[in-house]
Write a protein that holds these residues in place. Structure first.
Motif, short mmCIF file in Angstrom:
data_model
loop_
_atom_site.label_atom_id
_atom_site.label_comp_id
_atom_site.label_asym_id
_atom_site.label_seq_id
_atom_site.Cartn_x
_atom_site.Cartn_y
_atom_site.Cartn_z
N HIS A 74 0.89 -1.37 -0.07
CA HIS A 74 -0.11 0.10 0.07
C HIS A 74 0.89 1.17 -0.06
O HIS A 74 0.62 2.17 -0.57
N SER A 75 2.10 1.21 0.81
CA SER A 75 2.87 2.26 0.78
C SER A 75 3.60 2.75 -0.47
O SER A 75 4.05 3.80 -0.85
N GLY A 76 3.75 1.55 -1.36
CA GLY A 76 4.15 1.82 -2.61
C GLY A 76 3.55 2.99 -3.25
O GLY A 76 4.15 3.32 -4.26
N ALA A 77 2.23 3.21 -3.23
CA ALA A 77 1.64 3.88 -4.06
C ALA A 77 2.10 5.39 -3.86
O ALA A 77 2.04 6.12 -4.78
N ALA A 78 2.70 5.75 -2.61
CA ALA A 78 3.10 7.13 -2.28
C ALA A 78 4.56 7.38 -2.94
O ALA A 78 4.75 8.46 -3.51
N GLU A 85 3.77 13.83 -9.21
CA GLU A 85 3.97 15.24 -8.44
C GLU A 85 4.93 16.12 -8.90
O GLU A 85 5.10 17.33 -8.94
N ALA A 86 6.14 15.54 -9.55
CA ALA A 86 7.36 16.12 -9.96
C ALA A 86 6.92 16.90 -11.14
O ALA A 86 7.33 18.05 -11.43
N ARG A 87 5.86 16.49 -11.81
CA ARG A 87 5.36 17.33 -13.06
C ARG A 87 4.87 18.66 -12.57
O ARG A 87 4.93 19.56 -13.43
N VAL A 88 4.21 18.75 -11.38
CA VAL A 88 3.56 19.77 -10.96
C VAL A 88 4.77 20.78 -10.43
O VAL A 88 4.59 22.07 -10.57
N HIS A 89 5.75 19.99 -9.85
CA HIS A 89 6.73 21.01 -9.33
C HIS A 89 7.53 21.70 -10.64
O HIS A 89 8.03 22.76 -10.56
N THR A 95 13.60 22.70 -12.45
CA THR A 95 14.00 21.86 -13.46
C THR A 95 13.58 20.43 -12.97
O THR A 95 12.77 20.27 -11.91
N VAL A 96 13.47 19.59 -14.05
CA VAL A 96 12.82 18.25 -13.85
C VAL A 96 13.57 17.45 -12.64
O VAL A 96 12.69 16.88 -11.81
N VAL A 97 14.65 17.45 -12.23
CA VAL A 97 15.35 16.68 -11.57
C VAL A 97 15.16 17.45 -10.18
O VAL A 97 14.59 16.58 -9.15
N ARG A 98 15.25 18.70 -9.92
CA ARG A 98 14.93 19.24 -8.73
C ARG A 98 13.56 18.96 -8.40
O ARG A 98 12.96 19.03 -7.21
N GLY A 99 12.43 19.13 -9.31
CA GLY A 99 11.13 19.02 -9.14
C GLY A 99 10.72 17.79 -8.62
O GLY A 99 10.06 17.37 -7.64
N SER A 100 11.42 16.65 -9.03
CA SER A 100 11.30 15.16 -8.74
C SER A 100 11.86 14.88 -7.39
O SER A 100 11.21 14.19 -6.57
N ILE A 101 12.92 15.51 -6.73
CA ILE A 101 13.67 15.49 -5.59
C ILE A 101 12.56 16.19 -4.59
O ILE A 101 12.29 15.76 -3.59
N GLU A 102 12.21 17.14 -5.00
CA GLU A 102 11.20 17.95 -3.88
C GLU A 102 9.91 17.23 -3.86
O GLU A 102 9.50 17.22 -2.64
N ALA A 103 9.45 16.65 -4.89
CA ALA A 103 8.19 15.74 -4.79
C ALA A 103 8.52 14.69 -3.68
O ALA A 103 7.50 14.22 -3.03
N PHE A 104 9.70 14.12 -3.94
CA PHE A 104 10.08 12.86 -2.95
C PHE A 104 10.00 13.40 -1.54
O PHE A 104 9.63 12.63 -0.74
#
Length: 214
Positions: A74-78, A85-89, A95-104
């Protein structure tokens, strides 16, 4: 009616007549908190948190270990929402990388604690729990691979072995996230900067290998 019978009746009155697997998973998640491992959960305390009789637990799970694996799944969904969420960031100007890290990191600090379950059990859980975490990581790696191929082909900067790059990024972020669990939130900005640089290095190296194979 005896005092004992009255107490039993009162206890039964507080229990739910029906409960779902989701209810039990959420009860277990509430008990875990920020640091506790799923291996420390007891059947009776989960049943008590869910307001059911202990025997009702077995209608959904054979034992607490089966519940724990289901909670990891169930936690894998997060973890998999990170790509979305990275696309929103990114749309907000990052940037794509920073947006992904911030989403994480946003998921890591979320109140539901789902991502923390994966990070904790992937490093300290039993072999069965670690295998369950690995399955979730592999699902995420495939989603990340697809996204990397889409982005790099669109920018005409293809990667060498996108699947391996996705795995390297996932395992790196997973390890750094496990470290962040015990770090104060004040360090999040520095951790995001470090992880962004590390992931960028992986991508640059993969692009270089595409043009100049080792």
């Amino acid at each position: 009616m005896t005092e004992f019978s009255s107490s039993i009746t009162a206890l039964d009155a507080g229990r739910k007549p029906q409960i779902s697997r989701e209810d039990l998973l959420m009860a277990a998640l509430r008990l875990l908190g920020p640091h506790r491992s799923v291996s420390s959960l007891g059947l009776r305390e989960v049943a008590r948190e869910a307001a059911i009789a202990p025997n009702s637990f077995y209608r959904h799970f054979h034992d607490v270990d089966e519940l724990a694996v289901a909670l990891i799944d169930h936690s894998g969904a997060a973890l998999r929402t990170v790509v979305d969420e990275a696309r929103v960031h990114v749309k907000s100007g990052h940037t794509v990388v920073r947006g992904s890290i911030e989403a994480f990191m946003s998921q890591l600090r979320a109140e539901d604690g789902l991502l923390r379950v994966l990070l904790r059990e992937g490093t300290t859980g039993s072999d069965a729990f670690k295998r369950a975490v690995d399955r979730q990581l592999e699902f995420f790696e495939e989603e990340l691979r697809v996204e990397l191929v889409r982005l790099t082909e669109a920018s005409d900067a293809p990667l060498h072995d996108p699947a391996l790059a996705a795995k390297a990024i996932t395992r790196l972020i997973f390890a750094m996230g496990a470290h962040a669990l015990d770090a104060p939130r004040e360090q999040d900005v520095a951790l995001i900067r470090q992880m962004t640089q590390m992931v960028t290095m992986i991508l640059l190296g993969s692009r270089q290998m595409k043009t100049r194979p080792v």
